[in-house]
Write a protein that holds these residues in place. Structure first.
Motif, PDB file in Angstrom:
ATOM      1  N   TYR A 561       0.836  -1.200   0.000  1.00  0.00           N
ATOM      2  CA  TYR A 561       0.000   0.000   0.000  1.00  0.00           C
ATOM      3  C   TYR A 561       0.877   1.258   0.000  1.00  0.00           C
ATOM      4  CZ  TYR A 561      -2.937   3.680   2.064  1.00  0.00           C
ATOM      5  OH  TYR A 561      -3.587   4.861   2.330  1.00  0.00           O
ATOM      6  N   LEU A 562       1.895   1.256   0.854  1.00  0.00           N
ATOM      7  CA  LEU A 562       2.772   2.424   0.971  1.00  0.00           C
ATOM      8  C   LEU A 562       3.633   2.615  -0.286  1.00  0.00           C
ATOM      9  CD1 LEU A 562       3.837   2.124   4.723  1.00  0.00           C
ATOM     10  CD2 LEU A 562       2.473   3.972   3.715  1.00  0.00           C
ATOM     11  N   GLU A 563       4.076   1.501  -0.881  1.00  0.00           N
ATOM     12  CA  GLU A 563       4.848   1.592  -2.134  1.00  0.00           C
ATOM     13  C   GLU A 563       3.987   2.226  -3.227  1.00  0.00           C
ATOM     14  OE1 GLU A 563       7.890   1.198  -2.676  1.00  0.00           O
ATOM     15  OE2 GLU A 563       8.771  -0.457  -1.531  1.00  0.00           O
ATOM     16  N   MET A 564       2.737   1.816  -3.301  1.00  0.00           N
ATOM     17  CA  MET A 564       1.829   2.380  -4.312  1.00  0.00           C
ATOM     18  C   MET A 564       1.580   3.872  -4.054  1.00  0.00           C
ATOM     19  SD  MET A 564      -0.907  -0.753  -4.734  1.00  0.00           S
ATOM     20  CE  MET A 564      -2.011   0.200  -5.770  1.00  0.00           C
ATOM     21  N   LYS A 565       1.398   4.217  -2.790  1.00  0.00           N
ATOM     22  CA  LYS A 565       1.169   5.620  -2.424  1.00  0.00           C
ATOM     23  C   LYS A 565       2.409   6.456  -2.751  1.00  0.00           C
ATOM     24  CE  LYS A 565      -1.561   6.908   1.021  1.00  0.00           C
ATOM     25  NZ  LYS A 565      -2.383   8.019   0.486  1.00  0.00           N
ATOM     26  N   SER A 566       3.570   5.893  -2.472  1.00  0.00           N
ATOM     27  CA  SER A 566       4.837   6.578  -2.759  1.00  0.00           C
ATOM     28  C   SER A 566       4.968   6.852  -4.251  1.00  0.00           C
ATOM     29  CB  SER A 566       6.004   5.706  -2.274  1.00  0.00           C
ATOM     30  OG  SER A 566       7.226   6.258  -2.639  1.00  0.00           O
ATOM     31  N   SER A 567       4.499   5.919  -5.051  1.00  0.00           N
ATOM     32  CA  SER A 567       4.591   6.040  -6.506  1.00  0.00           C
ATOM     33  C   SER A 567       3.551   7.012  -7.057  1.00  0.00           C
ATOM     34  CB  SER A 567       4.403   4.660  -7.133  1.00  0.00           C
ATOM     35  OG  SER A 567       4.424   4.751  -8.523  1.00  0.00           O
ATOM     36  N   SER A 568       2.350   6.980  -6.521  1.00  0.00           N
ATOM     37  CA  SER A 568       1.256   7.793  -7.070  1.00  0.00           C
ATOM     38  C   SER A 568       1.221   9.213  -6.503  1.00  0.00           C
ATOM     39  CB  SER A 568      -0.102   7.113  -6.814  1.00  0.00           C
ATOM     40  OG  SER A 568      -0.329   6.988  -5.422  1.00  0.00           O
ATOM     41  N   GLU A 569       1.863   9.404  -5.328  1.00  0.00           N
ATOM     42  CA  GLU A 569       1.885  10.737  -4.713  1.00  0.00           C
ATOM     43  C   GLU A 569       3.347  11.143  -4.494  1.00  0.00           C
ATOM     44  OE1 GLU A 569      -0.962  11.197  -1.429  1.00  0.00           O
ATOM     45  OE2 GLU A 569      -1.861   9.300  -2.052  1.00  0.00           O
ATOM     46  N   PRO A 570       3.993  11.717  -5.518  1.00  0.00           N
ATOM     47  CA  PRO A 570       5.438  12.004  -5.465  1.00  0.00           C
ATOM     48  C   PRO A 570       5.861  12.836  -4.259  1.00  0.00           C
ATOM     49  CG  PRO A 570       4.551  12.427  -7.663  1.00  0.00           C
ATOM     50  CD  PRO A 570       3.386  12.131  -6.789  1.00  0.00           C
ATOM     51  N   GLU A 571       4.928  13.706  -3.770  1.00  0.00           N
ATOM     52  CA  GLU A 571       5.294  14.556  -2.624  1.00  0.00           C
ATOM     53  C   GLU A 571       5.516  13.737  -1.346  1.00  0.00           C
ATOM     54  OE1 GLU A 571       0.764  14.414  -2.644  1.00  0.00           O
ATOM     55  OE2 GLU A 571       2.390  14.463  -4.119  1.00  0.00           O
ATOM     56  N   LEU A 572       4.994  12.483  -1.352  1.00  0.00           N
ATOM     57  CA  LEU A 572       5.171  11.612  -0.175  1.00  0.00           C
ATOM     58  C   LEU A 572       6.316  10.618  -0.354  1.00  0.00           C
ATOM     59  CD1 LEU A 572       1.460  10.718   0.760  1.00  0.00           C
ATOM     60  CD2 LEU A 572       2.929  12.471   1.779  1.00  0.00           C
ATOM     61  N   ASN A 573       6.893  10.575  -1.549  1.00  0.00           N
ATOM     62  CA  ASN A 573       7.896   9.554  -1.849  1.00  0.00           C
ATOM     63  C   ASN A 573       9.055   9.561  -0.860  1.00  0.00           C
ATOM     64  OD1 ASN A 573       9.239   7.496  -3.525  1.00  0.00           O
ATOM     65  ND2 ASN A 573      10.649   9.169  -3.978  1.00  0.00           N
ATOM     66  N   ASN A 574       9.649  10.737  -0.644  1.00  0.00           N
ATOM     67  CA  ASN A 574      10.791  10.825   0.272  1.00  0.00           C
ATOM     68  C   ASN A 574      10.432  10.392   1.679  1.00  0.00           C
ATOM     69  OD1 ASN A 574      12.798  11.612  -1.428  1.00  0.00           O
ATOM     70  ND2 ASN A 574      12.557  13.812  -1.060  1.00  0.00           N
ATOM     71  N   LEU A 575       9.276  10.853   2.143  1.00  0.00           N
ATOM     72  CA  LEU A 575       8.861  10.543   3.516  1.00  0.00           C
ATOM     73  C   LEU A 575       8.657   9.041   3.708  1.00  0.00           C
ATOM     74  CD1 LEU A 575       6.353  13.495   3.923  1.00  0.00           C
ATOM     75  CD2 LEU A 575       8.442  13.183   5.260  1.00  0.00           C
ATOM     76  N   ILE A 576       7.973   8.421   2.763  1.00  0.00           N
ATOM     77  CA  ILE A 576       7.700   6.980   2.877  1.00  0.00           C
ATOM     78  C   ILE A 576       8.991   6.177   2.757  1.00  0.00           C
ATOM     79  CG2 ILE A 576       6.562   5.025   1.740  1.00  0.00           C
ATOM     80  CD1 ILE A 576       4.210   6.993   1.139  1.00  0.00           C
TER      81      ILE A 576
END
Length: 595
Positions: A561-576
């Motif tokens: 779930y988090l990998e998908m979110k990281s991919s679809s929401e670039p602003e969260l990529n670094n944080l995740i």
């Protein structure tokens, strides 16, 4: 001002003057939500793992010396208990406070800490001061003797710095912008206008004031300073230490590194953007030396006409000190000088006060000098020394005898005629003579004082040796620093948000008690169903599951779930990705995780 002032039983906080207490607010620890606590923990764990190699000081011992931990937002009482061992204290305030007040706190060896914590959507960086920046950034390095000596010395110099009315307009604009940026859903138009206002104020500062220049030195040292060598510097600036993003990016070669010298004063800064260059000091003593050299150019050390002109530009209460030691506090509005720019006369308007050695003289407060104060500056004609150094015999020869009429002619052209009243001396120096039936005029016949105006108190002094911001006796002057019109934003939480907070609380309880791990799957399912924006609570659950090696299917589900979110929401990529990194570094029972 706080009605019941809490001094935390800390000597430095106890000694704070009354006029500084107006900015203090209660910390109200219970107002921090479980999400706030999770934000603190996430930032601090990242700081530990990243900064332990590039921070100047040993990170964990530094935190402990300041009464801080990685696991929870600091409590002011615990901080004060720890800080008093090194002669410092801490108080909480509401966001940005005026620079002059901030400096004075620093000179009193009291850390000013914003009571609020950044919102989750600003977890990487916030332009507003918050408890992460102020406590985790400033406090841990304060145990270093050379550094905290620099910090308090900077405060003592900064508290005297002259500022312009435009400086306060810029402070007001920056504060307004930072408050808007911390709101969950700021009005886009208001945000755009606030950004425009900051830009406008920055572009229209004119010649930078002493406070503006000092703010640059503060920024490039206390906030964004590096120490060591240009090739391998370490971070000591609080702005870098409290920013996950910039503490990493600042080491990039694209960010220029210069040796920290007096030249740093020529580099303005933008509080809302990453810094294009940083300054490296070889040691903390160098910071003090650069500051000392700059202080030599300031009005509080130079005095004279130029310094009174700075006071007039300030348009707020300033103090001028005569060579006799007499201090005049008020809003300076006029002066007179000769063709060589030597000061001959000064004038304040509105409530003014006279002091000596920072204590208001009896009978010379704002009520007595409610309409202002004016006086000549300089020597008398045909008298071979400064009037302040005259002995009783010399005063008699000059006709300065109680109850008798005296005529004084100043070298600059002013002449005074009046009946001598009281004569005031301090430490063998003549500082003040009062006259009744007094006329003060210049060679052209312009009148500066006439008998119908009442008693004339004439300051005695050959020169103005110092001019600085604020009143000499601030508490007697009842000095209220210019305060911002805006208050920081405090959200009202919906039932939905409160439930989200509760899920964080349950996760923390599982982690801290090492029990009820079976709840984590239910919490995850609720997050997935009702809180699709979440990533941080999911990271916290994943951390426990992988650390304990339990419920592996749930852990796998969260990670996907988090990998998908990281991919679809670039602003969260670094944080995740940073969250994954922290989990990979955590070992069961390790101090780094459970410190």
């Amino acid at each position: 001002m706080m009605s019941n002032f809490n001094d935390f039983n800390n000597p430095q906080v106890k000694k704070l003057p009354e006029h500084l207490k107006q900015f203090i607010v209660e910390q109200e620890y219970a107002h921090y939500t479980p999400v706030d606590q999770a934000v603190w923990r996430f930032v601090m764990r990242q700081n530990y793992h990243f900064l332990k190699d590039i921070a100047y000081y040993p990170y964990i011992p530094g935190l402990e010396a300041a009464g801080l931990s990685i696991e929870k937002i600091p409590d002011l009482q615990e901080m004060n208990d720890a800080l008093q061992k090194i002669g410092w204290g801490a108080v909480t305030v509401d966001g940005f406070i005026p620079p002059a007040a901030f400096m004075e706190y620093q000179s009193c060896k009291v850390l000013v800490i914003a009571a609020d914590i950044r919102q989750l959507h600003h977890i990487e960086y916030t332009p507003a001061p918050d408890i992460i920046h102020e406590s985790a950034g400033h406090a841990p390095i304060i145990a270093d003797p050379d550094y905290h000596q620099y910090l308090s010395y900077f405060g003592s110099i900064g508290a005297k710095a002259m500022y312009s009315s435009r400086d306060f307009e810029l402070y007001e604009a920056i504060r307004e912008l930072s408050i808007l940026k911390e709101m969950p859903d700021p009005d886009p138009l208001k945000l755009k206008n606030a950004e425009k206002q900051v830009l406008f104020c920055q572009k229209n500062l004119g010649d930078p004031s002493e406070m503006a220049l000092l703010s640059r030195l503060h920024w490039w040292t206390v906030e964004y300073g590096l120490i060591g060598t240009l090739e391998n510097p370490k971070i000591y600036g609080a702005g870098l230490l409290s920013s996950i993003g910039e503490s990493k990016s600042c080491m990039d070669h694209s960010v220029k590194k210069y040796w920290y010298t007096a030249d740093a004063v020529n580099f303005p800064f933008d509080i809302t953007k990453p810094q294009p260059q940083l300054f490296v000091t070889p040691n903390f003593q160098n910071l003090t030396q650069v500051l000392e050299n700059f202080a030599d150019s300031m009005a509080f050390r130079r005095g004279g006409t130029e310094s009174i002109l700075k006071a007039i530009e300030c348009r707020n209460t300033c103090t001028a000190v005569y060579s006799s030691g007499l201090q005049i506090s008020g809003i300076f509005t006029d002066l007179r000088m000769d063709k060589h720019d030597e000061l001959l006369f000064l004038k304040t308007s509105g409530a003014s006060a006279l002091s000596y050695e920072n204590k208001q003289l009896e009978g010379h407060g704002k009520q007595i000098h409610a309409d202002g104060f004016s006086s000549p500056v300089g020597r008398l004609k045909n008298f071979g020394k400064a009037l302040e150094d005259a002995n009783d015999n010399e005063l008699e020869k000059l006709g300065i005898i109680g109850g008798q009429t005296a005529e004084l002619n100043f070298s600059g052209g002013l002449s005074l005629n009046g009946i001598v009243g009281s004569i005031l001396k301090r430490n063998s120096k003549l500082i003040l003579i009062s006259f009744s039936d007094c006329t003060l005029k210049d060679e052209q016949g312009n009148v500066y004082f006439e008998p119908s105006w009442g008693v004339y108190d004439m300051a005695v002094g050959e020169k103005i040796v110092s001019v600085y911001s604020g009143a000499a006796d601030k508490d007697a002057f009842e000095e209220v620093a210019p305060k911002a019109k805006s208050a920081t934003f405090h959200p009202e939480y919906t039932a939905h948000q409160k439930r989200y907070h509760d899920l964080f609380k349950q996760v923390r309880l599982c982690r801290e008690t090492q029990s009820k791990f079976e709840l984590l799957t239910d919490i995850w399912n609720e997050l997935k169903q009702n809180f699709r924006d979440d990533w941080l609570c999911a990271i916290e659950i994943l951390e426990i599951l992988e650390l304990e090696n339990i419920f592996t299917d749930t852990a796998k589900d969260i990670r996907i779930y988090l990998e998908m979110k990281s991919s679809s929401e670039p602003e969260l990529n670094n944080l995740i990705q940073n969250g994954f990194y922290l989990i990979s570094k955590a070992q069961k029972g390790s101090g780094a995780l459970r410190n």
